[in-house]
Design a protein around this motif. Structure first.
Motif, short mmCIF file in Angstrom:
data_model
loop_
_atom_site.label_atom_id
_atom_site.label_comp_id
_atom_site.label_asym_id
_atom_site.label_seq_id
_atom_site.Cartn_x
_atom_site.Cartn_y
_atom_site.Cartn_z
N SER A 16 -1.67 -9.17 9.83
CA SER A 16 -1.47 -7.72 9.86
C SER A 16 -1.19 -7.26 11.29
O SER A 16 -1.73 -7.83 12.25
CB SER A 16 -2.71 -6.99 9.32
OG SER A 16 -3.12 -7.54 8.08
N GLU A 174 -6.40 -8.79 1.33
CA GLU A 174 -5.36 -8.07 2.05
C GLU A 174 -5.63 -6.57 2.06
O GLU A 174 -5.33 -5.88 3.05
CB GLU A 174 -3.98 -8.37 1.48
CG GLU A 174 -3.82 -8.13 -0.01
CD GLU A 174 -4.13 -9.35 -0.86
OE1 GLU A 174 -3.40 -9.54 -1.85
OE2 GLU A 174 -5.07 -10.09 -0.54
N GLN A 208 2.16 -5.94 7.15
CA GLN A 208 1.29 -7.05 6.76
C GLN A 208 2.08 -8.06 5.92
O GLN A 208 2.90 -7.68 5.08
CB GLN A 208 0.11 -6.53 5.93
CG GLN A 208 -0.88 -7.58 5.49
CD GLN A 208 -1.96 -6.98 4.60
OE1 GLN A 208 -1.72 -6.74 3.42
NE2 GLN A 208 -3.14 -6.73 5.15
#
Length: 236
Positions: A16, A174, A208
């Motif tokens: 990220s 995530e 990301q």
């Protein structure tokens, strides 16, 4: 291009990046597929210089840029080429890891690259005089902050935030990493993960990539326009 994290969790590799830039810089073009040197690459494009700070190629190689090397440097204009164009030269080579040894960086402003290639992780640095390359363990988590915006003590604080966050969230995903990059130290507009320094320098976006076996997902969140973009592809 100023805060980057690498996390390995539940069989996924999550990279990220927060992009801190002057608000006068033109709005970046959302991630699109481009063909460079016969290689398919996906990246958000900086229309000012045509380069990027975050790119993924068809093989799942990820390359992320941070401004500056080890410490803040004295700017010595004019530079020969944008660092974002160096990123594209690297990713469009047959092997970015090997091309790093060959590329001519004379009269290029100092920078740091985070390279994930063939399940290996590297920190590549150019300090204006010489290159440096360090291979990092992929079973550990890592974080970087730009030396041009954050002094050593602040970078250490930000690193502590990162590792404290991971300790308090043992099941990292995530989504949680996006939350970390978006919400950590929200009230700290000078040095938090999302900054706003007098309306002149801001965190403009979060990008990301998630690599899960042979699937690569890319998410790009434009914090100024409050809109997101998401795509994915399979590594053949």
């Amino acid at each position: 291009m100023c805060t980057v994290s690498f996390v390995s969790a539940n069989g996924k590799t999550i990279i990220s990046s927060n992009r801190d830039e002057k608000v006068l810089r033109p709005t970046a073009v959302e991630p699109r597929n481009y063909v460079i040197n016969n290689r398919n690459v996906i990246f958000p494009k900086d229309p000012y210089a045509g380069g990027t700070w975050f790119v993924v190629d068809e093989n799942g190689t990820v390359l992320v840029l941070l401004n500056g090397a080890n410490e803040k440097h004295q700017v010595q204009l004019p530079y020969r080429k944008s660092r974002g164009l160096i990123v594209l030269e690297m990713i469009s080579s047959s092997s970015p890891k090997d091309f790093w040894q060959e590329i001519d960086l004379r009269n290029i402003e100092p920078f740091t690259l985070v390279l994930f290639q063939n399940n290996e992780l590297f920190q590549l640095r150019w300090n204006g005089i010489e290159k440096g390359s360090i291979q990092l363990e992929t079973n550990k988590n890592h974080v970087w902050s730009s030396a041009t915006l954050y002094p050593t003590a602040i970078r250490e604080n930000r690193s502590n935030w990162f590792y404290s966050f991971l300790e308090s969230n043992p099941e990292i995903s995530e989504t949680e990493m996006l939350h970390f990059h978006r919400c950590t130290e929200e009230e700290n507009q000078e040095n938090g993960l999302v900054i706003d320094r007098n309306g002149e320098l801001k965190t403009l976006s979060i990008t990301q990539s998630v690599i899960d076996k042979n699937k690569v997902s890319i998410l790009h969140y434009d914090l100024i326009a409050n809109k997101d973009f998401e795509t994915s592809f399979l590594i053949i």
